[in-house]
Enzyme design. Structure first.
Site, PDB file in Angstrom:
ATOM      1  N   CYS A   1       0.859  -1.118   0.037  1.00 11.54           N
ATOM      2  CA  CYS A   1       0.002  -0.133   0.088  1.00 11.54           C
ATOM      3  C   CYS A   1       0.750   1.352  -0.079  1.00 11.54           C
ATOM      4  O   CYS A   1       0.604   2.323  -0.526  1.00 11.54           O
ATOM      5  CB  CYS A   1      -0.912  -0.027   1.121  1.00 11.54           C
ATOM      6  SG  CYS A   1      -0.039   0.000   2.801  1.00 11.54           S
TER       7      CYS A   1
ATOM      8  N   HIS B   1      -1.398   0.880   7.972  1.00 16.52           N
ATOM      9  CA  HIS B   1      -1.761   1.002   6.639  1.00 16.52           C
ATOM     10  C   HIS B   1      -1.699   2.560   6.205  1.00 16.52           C
ATOM     11  O   HIS B   1      -2.001   3.464   6.686  1.00 16.52           O
ATOM     12  CB  HIS B   1      -3.339   0.584   6.356  1.00 16.52           C
ATOM     13  CG  HIS B   1      -3.747   0.206   5.259  1.00 16.52           C
ATOM     14  ND1 HIS B   1      -3.268  -0.408   4.322  1.00 16.52           N
ATOM     15  CD2 HIS B   1      -5.048   0.704   4.592  1.00 16.52           C
ATOM     16  CE1 HIS B   1      -3.811  -0.258   3.022  1.00 16.52           C
ATOM     17  NE2 HIS B   1      -5.024   0.070   3.503  1.00 16.52           N
TER      18      HIS B   1
ATOM     19  N   ASN C   1      -8.519   4.321  -0.286  1.00 22.73           N
ATOM     20  CA  ASN C   1      -7.953   3.005   0.248  1.00 22.73           C
ATOM     21  C   ASN C   1      -7.393   1.990  -0.831  1.00 22.73           C
ATOM     22  O   ASN C   1      -8.162   1.694  -1.719  1.00 22.73           O
ATOM     23  CB  ASN C   1      -8.888   2.149   1.229  1.00 22.73           C
ATOM     24  CG  ASN C   1      -8.547   1.053   1.938  1.00 22.73           C
ATOM     25  OD1 ASN C   1      -7.103   0.712   1.708  1.00 22.73           O
ATOM     26  ND2 ASN C   1      -9.412   0.235   2.439  1.00 22.73           N
TER      27      ASN C   1
END
Length: 581
Positions: free
Chosen positions: A68, A185, A210
């Site tokens: 990510c 994250h 996201n």
């Protein structure tokens, strides 16, 4: 690997095989190795495109790999055509072109080298990925425990920069009730807008993406959140219609409460120039120098140590009042155990992707009168600028406004005798000159008996060529690619003077040095597997370096090198042997 029958390009360093995907073997990617099929894009879809026409369609989606951080950093490419063409050079043939060859060229900034297999993207920092992609400046702002004024100021600046700066936010410790916001994250901030309630109250809303590609926000401004009822239906519909898969809106107070930090990349505009996010000035003047902290020589530690003056030192001459950013980028350190220089480039990829943590480094600056400069007195006075503490970031930078004149720069590690390599880089709105203060090596005391006598000199010429024999210093696994020049010490000799000269202009010198190895008589082992008999290091930005060596009779090789790999230059080696007659 030979080209396939179709004639399309196959990368010999990154072939279509498992080793290009998996190196560590401890991620969710590893169990899938036996189920992987390799296809070219035109075999996957009828009309592949490298980039979509609408940049909003380019939001990356994370799969099973924990990348990510890298996906969020790639959002920087949506903010600037200049940056996009810097990473993906323009005018490359694509699938529909007659001259398509099956290859695309990408350029990244990684201490001068690319590295890693696909699995090396598992876990990382957005700030590091942004540096690798942009080659520029990146700041990370932590909101935890920050004063209200600071947080308001940062949000205001983010609003001003939303069109030009790549921005990401991270969750370091999720709170109960925030849906499936994952701990550790990273998310991309895709927009910041003002919204208005029915009674005219202004709201600051941040649109967040996201990388998982699905909605995860359960707050009051989620898609089914209660607070949309506070808005006129036209206003709420306008904002909700902008969302793509994985995106959600979050209001300022919720954002500050649920997200721990924001990462902001400085804009890269036309002509590859970086723009200051604080003043808007173009940082159009850039200079850089590679350096090292070497145990027993110049790893002096922090200002807490009396050995602090031993650290590498640099002159920075500022020509006019300027805004400057001075950065230190650490080269990834590798814990490889016993030294072995006979590595392949694939081994280099593995090592860098498994590098140990950065060391704690800092930087201090003093303004000095160069002609009346006294090092010991200078460092006892307060610096005009410096890092508040030593930090473990792979790249740190110091922003300062400096007046014309000479300035002393000293980068340091927190602990003395801590070794590491770094890149010192200065970006300035005005003209500057950056140069290394020569390292004062211990004086070799050579007796008159050694100097006098009959000397025989042999001169040999060579050249370091990129991707061929410019292997760099012993810090790099490619070191063994360097030229190995043989010479003999006859039975009636033992004193040898080795001189290395580079054919470069004085102000464009590479850092050069050399090692001397004994060649085993039976040839049972490679000379590179031994420790050198003599060395002229650390590498020096000089036209010429030399060393007098006391060698036993036998066969030797001298290996000249630049500090970094792939630095091209012609050189000559002079080997002077004293005959005992």
């Amino acid at each position: 690997m030979p080209p396939p029958a179709t004639g399309l390009f196959v990368d010999p360093e990154f072939p279509a095989c498992v080793s290009s995907l998996v190196g560590r073997g401890d991620t969710p990617l590893s169990p899938l190795c036996d189920r992987i099929t390799w296809l070219r894009p035109q075999e996957i879809c009828a009309s592949p495109h490298l980039f979509p026409e609408n940049r909003r369609d380019a939001l990356g989606k994370q799969g099973i790999l924990g990348d990510c951080w890298f996906i969020c950093a790639c959002s920087a490419l949506q903010k600037s055509h200049a940056l996009l063409h810097q990473v993906f050079p323009a005018d490359q043939s694509t699938w529909e072109d007659q001259g398509y060859t099956g290859r695309f060229t990408c350029r990244f900034w990684r201490f001068g080298r690319l590295h890693g297999c696909y699995e090396a993207l598992w876990a990382g920092q957005v700030v590091d990925a942004l540096v690798d992609i942009t080659g520029g400046l990146v700041e990370r702002w932590t909101f935890d425990f920050a004063e209200e004024g600071f947080r308001e100021g940062m949000l205001s600046r983010m609003l001003d920069m939303k069109e030009t700066c790549a921005m990401s936010c991270s969750v370091l410790h999720s709170r109960e009730g925030s849906g499936d916001l994952a701990q550790f994250h990273a998310f991309t901030i895709t927009d910041i807008q003002h919204g208005f309630t029915k009674d005219g109250q202004s709201l600051l809303l941040l649109r967040v993406h996201n990388p998982w590609g699905r909605s995860c926000w359960k707050g009051s401004w989620g898609e089914s959140g209660d607070n949309w009822a506070l808005m006129d239906q036209t206003e709420s519909s306008r904002l909700l219609a902008q969302l793509q898969d994985g995106e959600f809106w979050v209001e300022k107070e919720e954002f500050l409460r649920e997200f721990n930090e924001v990462t902001v990349a400085f804009p890269v505009i036309e002509k590859d120039q970086i723009q200051s996010i604080w003043t808007g000035s173009l940082l159009s003047h850039t200079q850089q120098i590679y350096g090292s902290w070497i145990k027993g020589q110049n790893a002096g530690g922090s200002r807490n140590n009396t050995s602090f003056p031993d650290n590498p030192k640099y002159w920075l001459r500022v020509r006019e009042q300027s805004e400057l950013y001075i950065t230190i980028m650490q080269r990834p350190r590798v814990d490889t155990g016993a030294s072995n220089n006979l590595h392949s480039y694939r081994q280099l990829h593995w090592e860098l992707s498994n590098s140990t943590a950065p060391i704690a480094v800092g930087l201090h600056i003093w303004k000095v009168e160069k002609r009346r400069f006294n090092l010991q007195k200078t460092i006892l006075t307060p610096p005009i600028a410096g890092t508040s503490s030593h930090c473990y970031d792979r790249q740190l930078h110091l922003r300062c406004e400096l007046s014309p004149g000479y300035h002393l720069l000293i980068p340091s590690t927190f602990l003395r005798e801590t070794e590491g390599d770094f890149l010192l880089r200065v970006l300035s709105s005005g003209p500057i000159t950056l140069s290394e203060i020569p390292f004062n090596r211990p004086v070799e005391r050579v007796s008159e008996d050694v100097i006098t006598g009959i000397w025989e000199t042999l001169e040999l010429r060579g050249q370091w060529k990129k991707s061929t024999n410019a292997g760099g210093s012993r810090n790099f696994p490619s070191y063994h690619l360097n030229p190995a020049i043989p010479f003999c010490v006859p039975p009636n000799s033992h004193v040898v003077k080795v001189t290395l000269r580079q054919q470069n202009q004085q102000n464009h010198c590479h850092a050069i040095g050399f090692h001397v190895y004994l060649v085993p008589a039976d040839g049972s082992i490679s000379p590179f597997s031994q420790e050198p008999y003599a060395s002229c290091i650390p590498h020096s930005h000089s036209l010429e370096v030399s060393k007098i060596c006391d060698l036993t009779p036998g066969q030797y090789i001298v290996v000249p090198s630049t500090y970094l790999p792939d630095q091209e230059c012609k050189f000559s080696i002079l080997i002077s042997t004293k005959s005992e007659r």
